[in-house]
Motif scaffolding. Structure first.
Motif, short mmCIF file in Angstrom:
data_model
loop_
_atom_site.label_atom_id
_atom_site.label_comp_id
_atom_site.label_asym_id
_atom_site.label_seq_id
_atom_site.Cartn_x
_atom_site.Cartn_y
_atom_site.Cartn_z
N ILE A 1 0.86 -1.19 0.00
CA ILE A 1 0.00 0.00 0.00
C ILE A 1 0.89 1.24 0.00
O ILE A 1 1.81 1.36 0.83
N ARG A 2 0.62 2.13 -0.93
CA ARG A 2 1.36 3.39 -0.98
C ARG A 2 0.37 4.56 -1.09
O ARG A 2 -0.73 4.39 -1.64
N ALA A 3 0.78 5.71 -0.59
CA ALA A 3 -0.13 6.86 -0.57
C ALA A 3 0.56 8.12 -1.08
O ALA A 3 1.74 8.35 -0.79
N LEU A 4 -0.19 8.91 -1.84
CA LEU A 4 0.23 10.26 -2.21
C LEU A 4 -0.54 11.23 -1.32
O LEU A 4 -1.77 11.29 -1.37
N LEU A 5 0.20 11.94 -0.48
CA LEU A 5 -0.39 12.94 0.41
C LEU A 5 -0.21 14.32 -0.21
O LEU A 5 0.91 14.82 -0.35
N LEU A 6 -1.33 14.91 -0.61
CA LEU A 6 -1.29 16.21 -1.28
C LEU A 6 -1.18 17.32 -0.22
O LEU A 6 -2.10 17.56 0.55
N ALA A 7 -0.02 17.96 -0.19
CA ALA A 7 0.28 18.90 0.88
C ALA A 7 0.83 20.22 0.37
O ALA A 7 1.48 20.96 1.11
N ALA A 8 0.57 20.53 -0.90
CA ALA A 8 1.25 21.66 -1.54
C ALA A 8 0.44 22.96 -1.56
O ALA A 8 0.97 23.99 -1.97
N ARG B 1 0.36 8.93 10.66
CA ARG B 1 0.10 7.90 11.67
C ARG B 1 -0.97 6.92 11.20
O ARG B 1 -0.87 5.71 11.45
N GLN B 2 -2.00 7.43 10.53
CA GLN B 2 -3.03 6.53 10.02
C GLN B 2 -2.46 5.57 8.98
O GLN B 2 -2.84 4.40 8.92
N LEU B 3 -1.56 6.07 8.16
CA LEU B 3 -0.94 5.21 7.15
C LEU B 3 -0.03 4.17 7.80
O LEU B 3 0.02 3.01 7.36
N GLU B 4 0.66 4.55 8.85
CA GLU B 4 1.48 3.58 9.57
C GLU B 4 0.61 2.49 10.19
O GLU B 4 0.99 1.31 10.20
N LEU B 5 -0.57 2.87 10.69
CA LEU B 5 -1.46 1.91 11.33
C LEU B 5 -1.95 0.84 10.37
O LEU B 5 -2.20 -0.30 10.77
N ILE B 6 -2.11 1.19 9.09
CA ILE B 6 -2.59 0.19 8.12
C ILE B 6 -1.42 -0.53 7.44
O ILE B 6 -1.64 -1.32 6.53
N GLY B 7 -0.21 -0.25 7.90
CA GLY B 7 0.95 -0.95 7.35
C GLY B 7 1.36 -0.49 5.97
O GLY B 7 1.87 -1.30 5.18
N ALA B 8 1.17 0.79 5.67
CA ALA B 8 1.56 1.30 4.36
C ALA B 8 3.05 1.11 4.13
O ALA B 8 3.87 1.29 5.03
N ASP B 9 3.39 0.76 2.89
CA ASP B 9 4.77 0.55 2.51
C ASP B 9 5.53 1.87 2.41
O ASP B 9 6.69 1.98 2.84
N ALA B 10 4.88 2.90 1.85
CA ALA B 10 5.54 4.20 1.67
C ALA B 10 4.50 5.29 1.46
O ALA B 10 3.38 5.03 0.99
N ASN C 1 3.55 11.27 -10.62
CA ASN C 1 4.16 10.33 -9.69
C ASN C 1 3.62 8.91 -9.83
O ASN C 1 3.71 8.10 -8.91
N ARG C 2 3.09 8.60 -11.01
CA ARG C 2 2.45 7.29 -11.19
C ARG C 2 3.42 6.13 -11.02
O ARG C 2 3.03 5.05 -10.57
N ALA C 3 4.70 6.33 -11.33
CA ALA C 3 5.68 5.24 -11.19
C ALA C 3 5.84 4.82 -9.73
O ALA C 3 6.20 3.67 -9.44
N PHE C 4 5.56 5.73 -8.80
CA PHE C 4 5.65 5.45 -7.37
C PHE C 4 4.70 4.31 -6.98
O PHE C 4 4.96 3.58 -6.01
N PHE C 5 3.62 4.15 -7.74
CA PHE C 5 2.58 3.18 -7.37
C PHE C 5 2.70 1.85 -8.12
O PHE C 5 1.83 0.99 -7.97
N THR C 6 3.74 1.66 -8.89
CA THR C 6 3.89 0.42 -9.65
C THR C 6 3.84 -0.80 -8.73
O THR C 6 4.58 -0.90 -7.75
N GLY C 7 2.92 -1.71 -9.04
CA GLY C 7 2.79 -2.94 -8.27
C GLY C 7 2.10 -2.78 -6.93
O GLY C 7 2.11 -3.71 -6.11
N CYS C 8 1.49 -1.59 -6.69
CA CYS C 8 0.90 -1.30 -5.39
C CYS C 8 -0.58 -0.94 -5.50
O CYS C 8 -1.06 -0.59 -6.58
N THR C 9 -1.26 -1.04 -4.38
CA THR C 9 -2.56 -0.39 -4.24
C THR C 9 -2.30 1.02 -3.73
O THR C 9 -1.52 1.20 -2.78
N GLY C 10 -2.91 2.01 -4.37
CA GLY C 10 -2.62 3.40 -4.04
C GLY C 10 -3.74 4.10 -3.31
O GLY C 10 -4.92 3.80 -3.49
N LEU C 11 -3.35 5.06 -2.48
CA LEU C 11 -4.27 5.97 -1.82
C LEU C 11 -3.94 7.38 -2.26
O LEU C 11 -2.77 7.77 -2.29
N LEU C 12 -4.96 8.15 -2.60
CA LEU C 12 -4.80 9.56 -2.94
C LEU C 12 -5.51 10.36 -1.86
O LEU C 12 -6.73 10.27 -1.71
#
Length: 248
Positions: free
Chosen positions: A5-12, A43-52, A96-107
């Motif tokens: 599991i990987r997530a893009l956190l929009l913070a800009a 912290r929420q992402l850490e709780l669900i075991g996100a990879d990055a 940043n689509r390459a960041f999610f290769t082989g993963c389930t993504g969260l936006l």
């Protein structure tokens, strides 16, 4: 095989409506319950075991970088993507689509505040109807004219979308938090390679292909001083309840 599991956190974003608070504090670092918004999401992402997690930056990027440099990392990787010019939600995802290769993504929009269970959202996505490319978190809003309101069918699939209209049909709001896999990124790149705004340039073309998971937990866009005060009040109430249930 379970995908990472990987997530893009929009913070800009600029957080213009929260000025003067955001003149010197990025919106994603506005504190709720004594913790920056971005910290709540990490912290929420850490709780669900996100990879990055990947955090995009632009406005007051040095402040966000300083926060990330001090973040206590566990097993979750933490990456940055600086945008000299804002790309928009869809543009950031495409870049940043390459960041999610082989993963389930969260936006995730890091300027929202949520008590929703991301694990349940991911479970809903895993059981989505055939043909759905996205799973969208929805919540009940008391201010439907200020939100994107969705209409769903009996299977929980989005069949209508009303972006900030005066009298929308209902109060089920789009939480602007999505789960996706590679087929969605492939579809986006082929059909909307130059998209910037997700709500107006992407979602209208996905009707019938967006599954929903509804949370009854508190969920709010910290876009105004009033919303910030509401979130602070909810946090204080949660802390008080926790102390009363678990006295020392």
């Amino acid at each position: 095989m379970i995908k990472p599991i990987r997530a893009l956190l929009l913070a800009a974003g600029f957080g213009t409506r929260l000025r003067p608070l955001t003149l010197h504090t990025p919106k994603c670092l506005v504190p709720i319950g004594g913790q920056p918004l971005l910290a709540h999401w990490l912290r929420q992402l850490e709780l669900i075991g996100a990879d990055a997690a990947l955090v995009n930056t632009h406005y007051l990027a040095d402040r966000v970088e300083d926060f990330l440099a001090c973040w206590q990392q566990g097993s979750m990787g933490l990456k940055r993507s600086h945008e000299p010019s804002l790309l928009g939600t869809a543009g950031s995802l495409l870049a940043n689509r390459a960041f999610f290769t082989g993963c389930t993504g969260l936006l995730i929009h890091a300027d929202n505040f949520s008590q929703a269970d991301l694990g349940q959202l991911l479970a809903a996505h895993a059981s989505r109807p055939t043909g759905c490319l996205l799973t969208m978190l929805t919540f009940t809003t008391s201010r439907p004219s200020s939100c994107g309101i969705v209409e769903i069918d009996s299977d929980g699939v989005v069949v209508g979308f009303h972006e900030k209209v005066i009298d929308p049909p209902g109060n089920r709001a789009n939480g602007a938090l999505y789960v996706f896999d590679q087929p969605f990124l492939d579809w986006l790149l082929i059909n909307h390679p130059n998209a910037s705004d997700f709500s107006t340039e992407v979602l209208p073309h996905c009707l019938g292909r967006i599954f929903t998971w509804h949370t009854n937990s508190f969920y709010i866009d910290i876009g105004t001083p009033e919303a910030l005060a509401e979130a602070e009040a909810i946090c204080s109430e949660l802390v008080s309840t926790s102390l009363s249930l678990n006295p020392e």
